[in-house]
Design an enzyme around this catalytic site. Structure first.
Site, PDB file in Angstrom:
ATOM      1  N   HIS A  14      -1.448  -3.022  41.664  1.00  0.00           N
ATOM      2  CA  HIS A  14      -2.285  -3.032  40.468  1.00  0.00           C
ATOM      3  C   HIS A  14      -1.366  -3.325  39.290  1.00  0.00           C
ATOM      4  CE1 HIS A  14      -6.249  -0.773  41.534  1.00  0.00           C
ATOM      5  NE2 HIS A  14      -6.101  -1.909  42.184  1.00  0.00           N
TER       6      HIS A  14
ATOM      7  N   ASP B 207      -5.207  -4.628  36.898  1.00  0.00           N
ATOM      8  CA  ASP B 207      -5.945  -3.408  36.554  1.00  0.00           C
ATOM      9  C   ASP B 207      -5.609  -2.993  35.120  1.00  0.00           C
ATOM     10  OD1 ASP B 207      -7.450  -1.142  36.525  1.00  0.00           O
ATOM     11  OD2 ASP B 207      -6.131   0.048  37.814  1.00  0.00           O
TER      12      ASP B 207
ATOM     13  N   ASP C 217       0.164   1.167  41.406  1.00  0.00           N
ATOM     14  CA  ASP C 217      -0.332   0.807  40.077  1.00  0.00           C
ATOM     15  C   ASP C 217       0.804   1.057  39.087  1.00  0.00           C
ATOM     16  OD1 ASP C 217      -1.414   1.328  37.382  1.00  0.00           O
ATOM     17  OD2 ASP C 217      -3.384   1.091  38.294  1.00  0.00           O
TER      18      ASP C 217
ATOM     19  N   LYS D  33      -1.385   8.580  41.946  1.00  0.00           N
ATOM     20  CA  LYS D  33      -1.244   8.672  40.498  1.00  0.00           C
ATOM     21  C   LYS D  33      -0.436   9.911  40.155  1.00  0.00           C
ATOM     22  CE  LYS D  33      -4.316   8.301  36.508  1.00  0.00           C
ATOM     23  NZ  LYS D  33      -5.514   7.558  36.068  1.00  0.00           N
TER      24      LYS D  33
ATOM     25  N   TRP E 267      -9.261   4.972  45.026  1.00  0.00           N
ATOM     26  CA  TRP E 267      -8.604   5.843  44.046  1.00  0.00           C
ATOM     27  C   TRP E 267      -9.573   6.959  43.663  1.00  0.00           C
ATOM     28  CZ3 TRP E 267     -10.146   6.879  38.899  1.00  0.00           C
ATOM     29  CH2 TRP E 267      -9.307   7.798  38.242  1.00  0.00           C
TER      30      TRP E 267
ATOM     31  N   ASP F  21      -3.384   1.374  30.410  1.00  0.00           N
ATOM     32  CA  ASP F  21      -4.043   0.164  30.914  1.00  0.00           C
ATOM     33  C   ASP F  21      -4.175  -0.937  29.875  1.00  0.00           C
ATOM     34  OD1 ASP F  21      -4.724   0.717  33.800  1.00  0.00           O
ATOM     35  OD2 ASP F  21      -5.648   2.472  32.877  1.00  0.00           O
TER      36      ASP F  21
ATOM     37  N   ASP G 175      -0.645   6.103  30.844  1.00  0.00           N
ATOM     38  CA  ASP G 175      -1.344   5.143  31.701  1.00  0.00           C
ATOM     39  C   ASP G 175      -2.493   4.507  30.911  1.00  0.00           C
ATOM     40  OD1 ASP G 175      -2.319   3.792  33.936  1.00  0.00           O
ATOM     41  OD2 ASP G 175      -3.508   5.509  34.597  1.00  0.00           O
TER      42      ASP G 175
ATOM     43  N   GLU H 185      -4.591   4.669  46.530  1.00  0.00           N
ATOM     44  CA  GLU H 185      -3.858   4.560  45.262  1.00  0.00           C
ATOM     45  C   GLU H 185      -3.495   5.937  44.713  1.00  0.00           C
ATOM     46  OE1 GLU H 185      -6.064   2.445  42.263  1.00  0.00           O
ATOM     47  OE2 GLU H 185      -4.413   2.495  40.826  1.00  0.00           O
TER      48      GLU H 185
ATOM     49  N   HIS I 112       1.067   4.298  37.038  1.00  0.00           N
ATOM     50  CA  HIS I 112       0.831   5.572  37.710  1.00  0.00           C
ATOM     51  C   HIS I 112       2.076   6.365  38.064  1.00  0.00           C
ATOM     52  CE1 HIS I 112      -3.584   4.780  39.026  1.00  0.00           C
ATOM     53  NE2 HIS I 112      -3.365   4.532  37.755  1.00  0.00           N
TER      54      HIS I 112
HETATM   55  C1  RNT Z   1      -7.132   4.639  37.734  1.00  0.00           C
HETATM   56  C2  RNT Z   1      -6.755   3.608  38.721  1.00  0.00           C
HETATM   57  C3  RNT Z   1      -7.887   2.775  39.270  1.00  0.00           C
HETATM   58  C4  RNT Z   1      -8.851   2.318  38.194  1.00  0.00           C
HETATM   59  C5  RNT Z   1      -9.815   1.251  38.620  1.00  0.00           C
HETATM   60  C6  RNT Z   1     -10.997   1.175  37.707  1.00  0.00           C
HETATM   61  O1  RNT Z   1      -6.065   5.230  37.121  1.00  0.00           O
HETATM   62  O2  RNT Z   1      -5.773   2.776  38.203  1.00  0.00           O
HETATM   63  O3  RNT Z   1      -7.367   1.717  39.988  1.00  0.00           O
HETATM   64  O4  RNT Z   1      -8.170   1.837  37.074  1.00  0.00           O
HETATM   65  O5  RNT Z   1     -10.157   1.393  39.938  1.00  0.00           O
HETATM   66 ZN    ZN Z   2      -5.194   1.093  39.432  1.00  0.00          ZN
END
Ligand code: RNT
Ligand code: ZN
Length: 429
Positions: free
Chosen positions: A295, A335, A268, A231, A188, A305, A303, A229, A271
């Protein structure tokens, strides 16, 4: 605390109820035990990493909160991960970032990291009998300060990050070989622009060329498998993200056609646009890609997390994997990063939620639902889907945990974490 007898009796009743729906609870438990969940190391220290000079987050990702007791070095991080793993039923892997290299004072930058810089993690994983996953780290570094890495217009900066990508894949292959389990390498990058961008095409063309370099070397899928990955946006890259979903979908097809058939896409859950659902994307990808990396994350308004919970969307993702019979083609990774609560609790809540959602999916009367759909009986399909949501998953979960000698109930493992906080985490000042 529930007695063993209560747990068993509840399970037997649940098993009989589920049989009424054509669901075999024992078969679900067996399958549940075959699916690894990859635990991300970066929840343990708010994505700080272990490099002395570089490290920390940037590139639009951000951990908030300052709950005491975060891991300050590799030993503490491994101890905390071990604590979390000891409270989790089922198979697991641990997911590392390159920024968790233990350099012991050596002057070496990310373009020259080697497997030996992760030897302590490899030994630890070997001892535990678990596999590792890996990620090159394209943030938290002076050369990533522009939010441009593999697509940077400066050739030297691009070359540095290309080397980092290459060396990361070699490290991952080494980990896979050492542990006898494929190490998934997820790439990513934060690349993008805050505002209207004049030459999007040039950035994406540079990213394509850089990826071609990074992926030139071939590795055995038994050692490492690569994933990219995408986004939608990040903080500071609101207007333009180079590695968008369309970019990587295109790159995937191009890579597959040009001899790199194993390349995967990472989805993810934070994302995409908030009204888009990752659960709906899986079946499309499954038709055109051998495997997928997930993820699991929880975005709140953005986003963000947050720690995942047993939510509709996590469960729907798992259901889609079960319905498509794709569990063996999917790598499930977590994640999220929350620094506002006990970090071991965060891991355990998220990892247990992922597995409980998987169990719920395995207990869905999928065969019946598919029959009703084929018969175009959509009213019955809706009624059964609705009812299936409250089938006795918890009773089966508690039995699963009991068989692993672990508590199903949170109150029990939480008191274990509270002891750990008292005896270990609170001493880190
Ligand atoms: C970032 C991505 C990525 C990170 C990690 C730390 O938006 O989701 O995967 O969160 O690799
Ligand atoms: Zn991620």
């Amino acid at each position: 605390m529930m007695s063993e007898q209560t747990i068993k009796a509840a399970y037997e009743a649940a098993r009989d109820t589920l049989r009424e729906y054509g669901v075999d609870a024992e078969a679900a438990l067996k399958k549940l035990d075959e699916i690894p969940v990859s635990l991300h190391c970066w929840q343990g220290d708010d994505v700080t990493g272990l490099e002395a000079e570089a490290g920390g987050v940037s590139g639009g990702i951000l951990s908030t909160g300052n709950y005491p007791g975060k891991a300050r070095n590799g030993d503490e991080l491994r101890a905390d991960l071990s604590k979390a793993l000891s409270l989790l039923p089922g198979p697991h892997k641990v997911n590392l970032h390159a920024s968790y290299a233990e350099l012991a004072g050596e002057k070496v930058d990310r373009d020259a990291y080697e497997l030996r810089h992760f030897a302590r993690f490899v030994d630890w994983a070997k001892e535990k009998g678990i596999g590792l996953d890996f990620n090159p780290t394209y943030f938290g570094h002076p050369k990533a300060a522009d939010n441009l890495t593999l697509s940077h217009p400066d050739k030297g900066i691009r070359a540095f990050w290309i080397e980092h990508g290459k060396t990361s894949r070699r490290i991952a292959a080494g980990m896979g070989k050492a542990l006898g389990q494929t190490c998934v390498t997820n790439l990513w990058i934060p690349d993008g622009m805050k505002d209207f961008t004049a030459d999007r095409l040039a950035h994406r063309a540079r990213l394509k060329d850089s990826l071609d370099e990074v992926y030139k070397e071939k590795f055995s899928p038994r050692e490492t498998l690569d994933s990219v990955e995408c986004k939608l946006f990040g903080i500071g890259t609101e207007s333009f993200v180079v590695g968008s979903h369309e970019f990587y979908m295109g790159y995937l097809g191009y890579a597959h056609k040009n001899g790199f058939e194993d390349l995967m896409l990472t989805l993810d859950m934070g994302h995409f646009h908030p009204t888009e659902q990752v659960s709906d994307k899986l079946s499309s990808l499954l038709l055109f890609s051998k495997e997928i990396l997930l993820h699991l994350s929880r975005g709140v308004r953005w986003d963000s997390d947050h720690v995942i919970v047993f939510s509709d969307e996590i469960t729907e993702v798992m259901r889609e994997l079960v319905r498509a019979d794709a569990l063996d083609r999917t790598h499930i990774a977590l994640d999220f990063f929350d620094g506002s609560i006990n970090r071991v609790t965060a891991w355990v809540v998220g990892a247990r939620a992922a597995r409980r959602a998987l169990l719920a999916a395995l207990l869905e009367p999928t065969a019946r639902l598919k029959e009703l759909e084929l018969a175009q009986n959509f009213g019955d399909r809706l009624a059964l889907m609705d009812e299936a949501r409250t089938l006795p998953v918890a009773a089966v979960w508690n039995e699963y945990c009991r068989r692993k000698n672990l508590p199903g109930q949170a109150t029990q493992w939480l008191s274990d974490v509270a002891d750990y906080e008292k005896n270990v985490l609170s001493k880190r000042v």
